[in-house]
Design a protein around this motif. Structure first.
Motif, mmCIF file in Angstrom:
data_model
loop_
_atom_site.group_PDB
_atom_site.id
_atom_site.type_symbol
_atom_site.label_atom_id
_atom_site.label_comp_id
_atom_site.label_asym_id
_atom_site.label_seq_id
_atom_site.Cartn_x
_atom_site.Cartn_y
_atom_site.Cartn_z
ATOM 1 N N LEU A 166 -69.786 -32.584 -52.530
ATOM 2 C CA LEU A 166 -68.365 -32.913 -52.463
ATOM 3 C C LEU A 166 -68.029 -33.742 -51.222
ATOM 4 C CD1 LEU A 166 -66.795 -29.507 -53.591
ATOM 5 C CD2 LEU A 166 -66.837 -31.637 -54.884
ATOM 6 N N ILE A 167 -68.698 -33.443 -50.118
ATOM 7 C CA ILE A 167 -68.382 -34.133 -48.867
ATOM 8 C C ILE A 167 -69.003 -35.528 -48.818
ATOM 9 C CG2 ILE A 167 -68.668 -34.073 -46.347
ATOM 10 C CD1 ILE A 167 -68.591 -31.028 -46.536
ATOM 11 N N LEU A 217 -74.378 -23.180 -53.311
ATOM 12 C CA LEU A 217 -73.090 -23.431 -52.665
ATOM 13 C C LEU A 217 -73.213 -24.541 -51.628
ATOM 14 C CD1 LEU A 217 -70.121 -22.705 -52.039
ATOM 15 C CD2 LEU A 217 -70.993 -21.005 -50.416
ATOM 16 N N LEU A 218 -74.239 -24.474 -50.782
ATOM 17 C CA LEU A 218 -74.422 -25.493 -49.744
ATOM 18 C C LEU A 218 -74.692 -26.866 -50.358
ATOM 19 C CD1 LEU A 218 -76.605 -23.490 -47.185
ATOM 20 C CD2 LEU A 218 -74.172 -24.037 -47.028
ATOM 21 N N GLU A 219 -75.501 -26.892 -51.410
ATOM 22 C CA GLU A 219 -75.773 -28.172 -52.077
ATOM 23 C C GLU A 219 -74.503 -28.799 -52.623
ATOM 24 O OE1 GLU A 219 -78.688 -27.714 -55.089
ATOM 25 O OE2 GLU A 219 -80.367 -27.453 -53.698
ATOM 26 N N ASN A 220 -73.684 -27.993 -53.276
ATOM 27 C CA ASN A 220 -72.490 -28.547 -53.908
ATOM 28 C C ASN A 220 -71.390 -28.872 -52.902
ATOM 29 O OD1 ASN A 220 -72.628 -28.425 -57.094
ATOM 30 N ND2 ASN A 220 -73.749 -26.651 -56.330
ATOM 31 N N LEU A 278 -81.803 -39.800 -48.220
ATOM 32 C CA LEU A 278 -81.119 -38.528 -48.020
ATOM 33 C C LEU A 278 -80.056 -38.339 -49.091
ATOM 34 C CD1 LEU A 278 -80.763 -36.088 -46.121
ATOM 35 C CD2 LEU A 278 -79.112 -37.440 -44.825
ATOM 36 N N SER A 279 -80.036 -37.145 -49.681
ATOM 37 C CA SER A 279 -79.019 -36.773 -50.657
ATOM 38 C C SER A 279 -78.808 -35.268 -50.545
ATOM 39 C CB SER A 279 -79.455 -37.152 -52.077
ATOM 40 O OG SER A 279 -80.386 -36.208 -52.578
#
Length: 230
Positions: free
Chosen positions: A48-49, A41-44, A152-153
């Motif tokens: 999105l942001i 959830l945090l990755e996605n 960073l990604s």
């Protein structure tokens, strides 16, 4: 500093929303599945942001480092700072756990939440504090990691997160010095594997060593055996 504050708040929120409702779950597997779900959830959400593009990162360490043996060996400043910061955090955490009431409460809650609650410990608050400290340390680790590898990604922390867990198991779950020793051993093995064997096989070698350690000494390097009365 902003990242540390935001990650601390995010850790507290995650604990309250995703983990606290499962505290009385019959199976520990529910918590494990939730942890995996929260990570995705945090990755996605980050995807999105911020998008999927790899962004450059300006190092928080401006020191160039030191040069030894007439220029034959150069140690980057971020490497030295990372080691020093890790040692300082290790000492502070050890003192906090062993010398403060909140640290002792964490030890008690990790051993037996029910018994800790009977002794007057606020288990929910103690676990929330643990999440806050862990999230703040993750922000520090992230800043140092991206300073050493300036990109960073949303997926930057995925593999280092797994390797951090492996390091904790290797050193001994519940042992702060063990986690640090496990991380150092893991890093040395990975670098030597990439240099002398294969960069493609380095991760496989690291996880293979974990399997061997668990077979030979399941408690890890500094882990202790606990007898459970039934």
């Amino acid at each position: 500093l902003i990242a540390i504050v935001l990650c601390t708040l995010l850790g507290i929120t995650t604990e309250f929303v995703a983990y606290r409702p499962l505290r009385g779950a019959a199976s520990p597997l529910a918590v494990l599945i939730t942890a995996i779900g929260v990570s995705y959830l945090l990755e996605n959400v980050a995807l999105l942001i911020f998008g999927a593009d790899i962004k450059s990162f300006t190092s928080v360490v401006k020191w160039e480092g030191i040069t030894l043996f007439d220029g034959q060996l150069k140690i980057q400043g971020v490497t030295i700072v990372t080691i020093v910061v890790s040692i300082v955090i290790l000492i502070v955490l050890q003192l906090f756990i062993n010398k403060t009431k909140q640290g002792q409460a964490m030890l008690a809650a990790s051993e037996d939440k029910g018994a800790a609650a009977l002794m007057g410990i606020n288990v929910n608050r103690t676990i929330m504090l643990t999440f806050a400290i862990g999230s703040a340390l993750a922000a520090i680790a992230g800043a140092l990691l991206c300073s050493a590898y300036p990109s960073l990604s949303p997926y930057t922390g995925a593999m280092p997160g797994i390797k951090a867990f492996v390091a904790a198991v290797l050193g001994g779950i519940g042992s702060i010095p063990g986690a640090m020793i496990g991380g150092l051993v893991l890093g040395i093995v990975e670098i030597l594997s990439k240099t002398y064997i294969s960069s493609q096989l380095s991760d496989a070698i690291v996880f293979g060593i974990l399997v061997i350690v668990l077979l030979v000494k399941p408690t890890g390097i500094l882990g202790k055996k606990y007898l459970e009365k039934v």
